[in-house]
Design a protein around this motif. Structure first.
Motif, mmCIF file in Angstrom:
data_model
loop_
_atom_site.group_PDB
_atom_site.id
_atom_site.type_symbol
_atom_site.label_atom_id
_atom_site.label_comp_id
_atom_site.label_asym_id
_atom_site.label_seq_id
_atom_site.Cartn_x
_atom_site.Cartn_y
_atom_site.Cartn_z
ATOM 1 N N THR A 63 60.528 65.512 63.326
ATOM 2 C CA THR A 63 61.260 64.242 63.262
ATOM 3 C C THR A 63 62.112 64.182 62.004
ATOM 4 O O THR A 63 63.283 63.773 62.052
ATOM 5 C CB THR A 63 60.280 63.054 63.314
ATOM 6 O OG1 THR A 63 59.525 63.141 64.520
ATOM 7 C CG2 THR A 63 61.005 61.720 63.244
ATOM 8 N N VAL A 64 61.553 64.581 60.880
ATOM 9 C CA VAL A 64 62.306 64.593 59.617
ATOM 10 C C VAL A 64 63.497 65.542 59.731
ATOM 11 O O VAL A 64 64.612 65.217 59.321
ATOM 12 C CB VAL A 64 61.385 64.994 58.436
ATOM 13 C CG1 VAL A 64 62.184 65.254 57.174
ATOM 14 C CG2 VAL A 64 60.334 63.918 58.197
ATOM 15 N N ARG A 65 63.287 66.708 60.330
ATOM 16 C CA ARG A 65 64.363 67.686 60.499
ATOM 17 C C ARG A 65 65.486 67.117 61.369
ATOM 18 O O ARG A 65 66.669 67.190 61.013
ATOM 19 C CB ARG A 65 63.809 68.971 61.128
ATOM 20 C CG ARG A 65 64.824 70.100 61.233
ATOM 21 C CD ARG A 65 64.239 71.301 61.964
ATOM 22 N NE ARG A 65 64.148 71.077 63.395
ATOM 23 C CZ ARG A 65 65.164 71.181 64.247
ATOM 24 N NH1 ARG A 65 66.369 71.492 63.812
ATOM 25 N NH2 ARG A 65 64.998 70.975 65.548
ATOM 26 N N ILE A 66 65.129 66.515 62.479
ATOM 27 C CA ILE A 66 66.136 65.951 63.393
ATOM 28 C C ILE A 66 66.870 64.791 62.737
ATOM 29 O O ILE A 66 68.099 64.676 62.853
ATOM 30 C CB ILE A 66 65.485 65.523 64.724
ATOM 31 C CG1 ILE A 66 65.027 66.769 65.493
ATOM 32 C CG2 ILE A 66 66.438 64.678 65.558
ATOM 33 C CD1 ILE A 66 64.173 66.483 66.696
ATOM 34 N N ASN A 67 66.154 63.928 62.028
ATOM 35 C CA ASN A 67 66.808 62.818 61.325
ATOM 36 C C ASN A 67 67.816 63.335 60.302
ATOM 37 O O ASN A 67 68.885 62.745 60.116
ATOM 38 C CB ASN A 67 65.784 61.905 60.668
ATOM 39 C CG ASN A 67 65.076 61.024 61.661
ATOM 40 O OD1 ASN A 67 65.555 60.794 62.760
ATOM 41 N ND2 ASN A 67 63.915 60.519 61.273
ATOM 42 N N GLY A 68 67.500 64.436 59.640
ATOM 43 C CA GLY A 68 68.434 65.039 58.685
ATOM 44 C C GLY A 68 69.693 65.531 59.366
ATOM 45 O O GLY A 68 70.808 65.348 58.855
ATOM 46 N N GLU A 73 75.432 64.773 60.576
ATOM 47 C CA GLU A 73 76.495 64.691 61.580
ATOM 48 C C GLU A 73 77.254 63.372 61.484
ATOM 49 O O GLU A 73 78.479 63.344 61.613
ATOM 50 C CB GLU A 73 75.927 64.872 62.988
ATOM 51 C CG GLU A 73 75.458 66.279 63.286
ATOM 52 C CD GLU A 73 76.585 67.301 63.242
ATOM 53 O OE1 GLU A 73 77.700 67.015 63.736
ATOM 54 O OE2 GLU A 73 76.342 68.394 62.701
ATOM 55 N N PHE A 74 76.548 62.284 61.248
ATOM 56 C CA PHE A 74 77.223 60.994 61.109
ATOM 57 C C PHE A 74 78.084 60.941 59.858
ATOM 58 O O PHE A 74 79.094 60.255 59.822
ATOM 59 C CB PHE A 74 76.217 59.842 61.128
ATOM 60 C CG PHE A 74 75.933 59.325 62.512
ATOM 61 C CD1 PHE A 74 76.816 58.479 63.154
ATOM 62 C CD2 PHE A 74 74.777 59.701 63.175
ATOM 63 C CE1 PHE A 74 76.562 58.017 64.433
ATOM 64 C CE2 PHE A 74 74.508 59.247 64.456
ATOM 65 C CZ PHE A 74 75.405 58.400 65.090
ATOM 66 N N GLU A 75 77.712 61.687 58.839
ATOM 67 C CA GLU A 75 78.506 61.705 57.609
ATOM 68 C C GLU A 75 79.832 62.426 57.817
ATOM 69 O O GLU A 75 80.775 62.227 57.056
ATOM 70 C CB GLU A 75 77.712 62.351 56.478
ATOM 71 C CG GLU A 75 76.580 61.474 56.001
ATOM 72 C CD GLU A 75 75.669 62.162 54.996
ATOM 73 O OE1 GLU A 75 75.807 63.371 54.754
ATOM 74 O OE2 GLU A 75 74.793 61.471 54.447
ATOM 75 N N THR A 76 79.921 63.273 58.849
ATOM 76 C CA THR A 76 81.181 63.994 59.097
ATOM 77 C C THR A 76 82.151 63.186 59.938
ATOM 78 O O THR A 76 83.318 63.550 60.052
ATOM 79 C CB THR A 76 80.896 65.336 59.823
ATOM 80 O OG1 THR A 76 80.313 65.067 61.096
ATOM 81 C CG2 THR A 76 79.964 66.213 59.011
ATOM 82 N N ILE A 77 81.715 62.092 60.524
ATOM 83 C CA ILE A 77 82.580 61.262 61.364
ATOM 84 C C ILE A 77 83.426 60.364 60.462
ATOM 85 O O ILE A 77 82.898 59.678 59.589
ATOM 86 C CB ILE A 77 81.751 60.407 62.338
ATOM 87 C CG1 ILE A 77 80.939 61.313 63.268
ATOM 88 C CG2 ILE A 77 82.658 59.471 63.139
ATOM 89 C CD1 ILE A 77 79.961 60.550 64.144
ATOM 90 N N GLU A 78 84.709 60.375 60.688
ATOM 91 C CA GLU A 78 85.610 59.521 59.922
ATOM 92 C C GLU A 78 85.564 58.105 60.483
ATOM 93 O O GLU A 78 85.445 57.928 61.703
ATOM 94 C CB GLU A 78 87.043 60.065 59.996
ATOM 95 C CG GLU A 78 87.208 61.438 59.403
ATOM 96 C CD GLU A 78 86.942 61.458 57.898
ATOM 97 O OE1 GLU A 78 87.247 60.468 57.212
ATOM 98 O OE2 GLU A 78 86.397 62.477 57.425
ATOM 99 N N PRO A 79 85.682 57.077 59.645
ATOM 100 C CA PRO A 79 85.621 55.686 60.124
ATOM 101 C C PRO A 79 86.618 55.377 61.219
ATOM 102 O O PRO A 79 86.323 54.599 62.125
ATOM 103 C CB PRO A 79 85.891 54.862 58.883
ATOM 104 C CG PRO A 79 85.489 55.744 57.744
ATOM 105 C CD PRO A 79 85.772 57.148 58.197
ATOM 106 N N GLU A 80 87.788 55.993 61.187
ATOM 107 C CA GLU A 80 88.784 55.700 62.225
ATOM 108 C C GLU A 80 88.362 56.259 63.591
ATOM 109 O O GLU A 80 88.846 55.848 64.630
ATOM 110 C CB GLU A 80 90.190 56.209 61.844
ATOM 111 C CG GLU A 80 90.279 57.696 61.599
ATOM 112 C CD GLU A 80 89.982 58.108 60.148
ATOM 113 O OE1 GLU A 80 90.135 59.300 59.856
ATOM 114 O OE2 GLU A 80 89.636 57.264 59.328
#
Length: 83
Positions: A63-68, A73-80
């Motif tokens: 679970t910790v691995r998947i959450n990481g 992945e969400f950090e690579t998404i641009e707000p736009e």
């Protein structure tokens, strides 16, 4: 209090053997077993979710691995791109 119990022969022999190995009377062994069972039953009533949660403990590292991975992945998404 005295009582009579019907215990299947294989369980009786094993209980008597374990009690002898521990150096206690069968009566004491049976009393301990009943006390442990009663304590377990009361814990299950207090926290009915604990049985399920405890059964999944082995998945904590995964679970910790998947959450990481999800976080990175969400950090690579641009707000736009969110729209």
């Amino acid at each position: 209090m005295k009582t009579t119990l019907e215990i299947p022969d294989p369980i009786f022999r094993k209980a008597k053997s374990v009690a002898a190995q521990r150096g206690i009377a069968l009566r004491a062994f049976v009393t301990e077993a009943v006390e442990e069972k009663l304590a377990t039953a009361s814990r299950k009533i207090d926290k009915p979710w604990a049985r399920l949660a405890g059964g999944l403990k082995h998945l904590h590292k995964e679970t910790v691995r998947i959450n990481g991975i999800v976080k990175s992945e969400f950090e690579t998404i641009e707000p736009e791109d969110w729209a």
